[in-house]
Write an enzyme that holds these catalytic residues in place. Structure first.
Site, short mmCIF file in Angstrom:
data_model
loop_
_atom_site.label_atom_id
_atom_site.label_comp_id
_atom_site.label_asym_id
_atom_site.label_seq_id
_atom_site.Cartn_x
_atom_site.Cartn_y
_atom_site.Cartn_z
N HIS A 1 0.87 -1.18 0.00
CA HIS A 1 0.00 0.00 0.00
C HIS A 1 0.91 1.22 0.00
O HIS A 1 2.09 1.13 0.33
CB HIS A 1 -0.93 -0.02 1.22
N CYS B 1 -8.13 -1.49 3.97
CA CYS B 1 -8.82 -2.52 4.74
C CYS B 1 -9.49 -1.83 5.92
O CYS B 1 -8.86 -1.06 6.63
CB CYS B 1 -7.81 -3.56 5.24
N1 COA Z 1 -19.61 -15.91 3.69
C1 COA Z 1 -20.83 -15.46 4.06
N2 COA Z 1 -21.26 -15.43 5.33
C2 COA Z 1 -20.42 -15.93 6.26
C3 COA Z 1 -19.16 -16.41 5.95
C4 COA Z 1 -18.76 -16.39 4.60
N3 COA Z 1 -17.56 -16.82 4.23
N4 COA Z 1 -18.59 -16.84 7.08
C5 COA Z 1 -19.45 -16.62 8.07
N5 COA Z 1 -20.56 -16.07 7.58
C6 COA Z 1 -21.76 -15.65 8.32
C7 COA Z 1 -22.37 -16.75 9.13
O1 COA Z 1 -23.27 -17.50 8.36
C8 COA Z 1 -23.07 -15.96 10.24
O2 COA Z 1 -24.25 -15.41 9.69
P1 COA Z 1 -25.51 -14.98 10.59
O3 COA Z 1 -25.06 -13.78 11.39
O4 COA Z 1 -26.56 -14.61 9.58
O5 COA Z 1 -25.82 -16.16 11.43
C9 COA Z 1 -22.09 -14.82 10.48
O6 COA Z 1 -21.33 -14.69 9.28
C10 COA Z 1 -21.16 -15.08 11.64
O7 COA Z 1 -20.53 -16.35 11.45
P2 COA Z 1 -19.29 -16.85 12.29
O8 COA Z 1 -18.91 -18.20 11.80
O9 COA Z 1 -19.60 -16.70 13.78
O10 COA Z 1 -18.19 -15.89 11.85
P3 COA Z 1 -17.53 -14.65 12.62
O11 COA Z 1 -18.58 -13.68 13.06
O12 COA Z 1 -16.58 -15.18 13.63
O13 COA Z 1 -16.74 -13.99 11.40
C11 COA Z 1 -15.43 -14.08 9.40
C12 COA Z 1 -15.64 -14.62 10.81
C13 COA Z 1 -14.05 -14.48 8.96
C14 COA Z 1 -16.48 -14.69 8.48
C15 COA Z 1 -15.62 -12.54 9.41
O14 COA Z 1 -14.82 -11.98 10.43
C16 COA Z 1 -15.26 -11.93 8.08
O15 COA Z 1 -15.97 -12.07 7.10
N6 COA Z 1 -14.11 -11.22 8.01
C17 COA Z 1 -13.65 -10.69 6.74
C18 COA Z 1 -12.81 -9.50 6.95
C19 COA Z 1 -12.35 -8.96 5.62
O16 COA Z 1 -12.81 -9.31 4.55
N7 COA Z 1 -11.39 -8.07 5.71
C20 COA Z 1 -10.83 -7.47 4.57
C21 COA Z 1 -9.85 -8.33 3.86
S1 COA Z 1 -8.21 -8.14 4.48
ZN ZN Z 2 -4.04 -4.80 0.73
#
Ligand code: COA
Ligand code: ZN
Length: 307
Positions: free
Chosen positions: A209, A240
């Protein structure tokens, strides 16, 4: 100094570039952006992410974007995947390549995905195994490889350890990433040289970045070590939401410009990358940060990047 003759640019604009934008971007604009990136010659494009759409609503339309991807373009499109649910969605959307992501610092992965680095690697074990057995290749990101927004300086030993563990799981490429754009070229040399002590050059990509304007200098440090794969984002879009202080990615057109001047082949047309970025800029209604895009605007819309 022996520099590579050829570099692969991994375009991350449609994912890293758009995930942090406050303005909603219509699916059709994302699709048009990606088509223009392909026309510009980019052959590795991270097009979407299958994370929790409540966390990253900007990319919630990933399945629709996937339906709009150009067929038989010669480009490989990848999608960011955090867990098995993300893998299921990416497979259903037809992606042939995915990217898993962890970091070199636990505080960052906790904020980003609610997991420690160890926990994320445990989750990836099944993701990578299932992806590769479905014929889908996997890239792995090591975020915060130089500086963590929560923990500060990151040790090179930690970066190498996480990179090796990702490769042991079966990823074919590790993107050593300066998530907040804080690193300078001396740190890049130090950390990447250390990583290369155990990881082959062909498996390393660098992801910068440009928060403090050091991204191109960091690329040069990588080139001097022989690295041939660099991530970039058209227009310098990016950031991010869990990396406070981070600004845009290294701009693809600025990277192309520098590599062209160095006689390093990319196969990418910088002028067409500016045109692709302009599609997004018009929707956002604000200027982009790349030097080439600003030059275009300063010269009354005439793109001054050599073709
Ligand atoms: N796609 C869609 N939905 C998802 C998912 C996925 N890959 N993984 C989890 N979920 C949904 C679950 O179904 C649940 O849905 P609900 O609230 O309707 O029941 C909810 O997310 C929470 O699920 P959980 O397994 O408890 O996940 P979490 O809350 O611990 O979150 C991640 C974990 C990784 C899914 C979440 O933190 C995330 O998406 N982070 C991405 C961050 C990102 O993209 N950052 C930028 C890139 S660097
Ligand atoms: Zn990046």
């Amino acid at each position: 100094m022996r520099l590579p003759d050829r570099v692969i640019i991994v375009e991350v604009g449609p994912r890293d570039g758009l995930q942090n934008e406050a303005t909603p971007i219509p699916t059709a604009v994302k699709v048009a952006f990606i088509h223009k990136l392909v026309e510009a010659g980019l052959r590795q494009i991270e097009a979407a992410s299958f994370v929790n759409p409540k966390v990253i609503p900007q990319l919630a339309d990933a399945p629709d974007v996937a339906r709009g991807l150009p067929n038989s373009s010669g480009a490989t499109f990848s999608a960011l995947v955090p867990n098995e649910k993300g893998l299921d969605r990416a497979l259903e959307a037809g992606f042939q390549r995915i990217a898993v992501f962890t970091a070199a610092s636990d505080s960052f992965t906790r904020k980003n995905t609610g997991m420690t680095v160890d926990e994320s690697l445990a989750v990836f074990e099944a993701v990578v195994r299932r992806a590769t057995s479905a014929g889908v290749s996997v890239r792995g990101y090591v975020s915060t490889s130089f500086v963590c927004p929560y923990e500060g300086e990151v040790r090179k030993e930690r970066v190498r350890e996480v990179a090796e563990r990702l490769l042991a799981l079966g990823v074919d490429e590790v993107a050593v990433s300066d998530t907040i754009g804080a690193a300078g070229p001396v740190e890049v040399t130090r950390t990447v040289e250390w990583v290369l002590g155990r990881v082959p050059l062909t498996k390393i990509a660098l992801h910068f970045h440009d928060t403090y304007g050091t991204a191109l200098a960091n690329v040069l440090a990588g080139l001097q070590l022989g690295v041939t794969t660099f991530d970039a984002s058209a227009g310098g879009l990016g950031g991010c939401p869990f990396a406070p202080g981070a600004s845009g990615n290294l701009a693809t057109e600025d990277l192309v410009y520098m590599l062209d001047r160095m006689g390093i082949v990319t196969g990418v047309n910088g002028r067409k990358v500016v045109e692709a970025a302009d599609v997004v800029a018009r929707t956002l209604g604000r200027p982009l940060t790349s030097a080439a895009w600003r030059r275009m605007r300063a010269s009354g819309g005439e793109c001054t990047v050599p073709p």
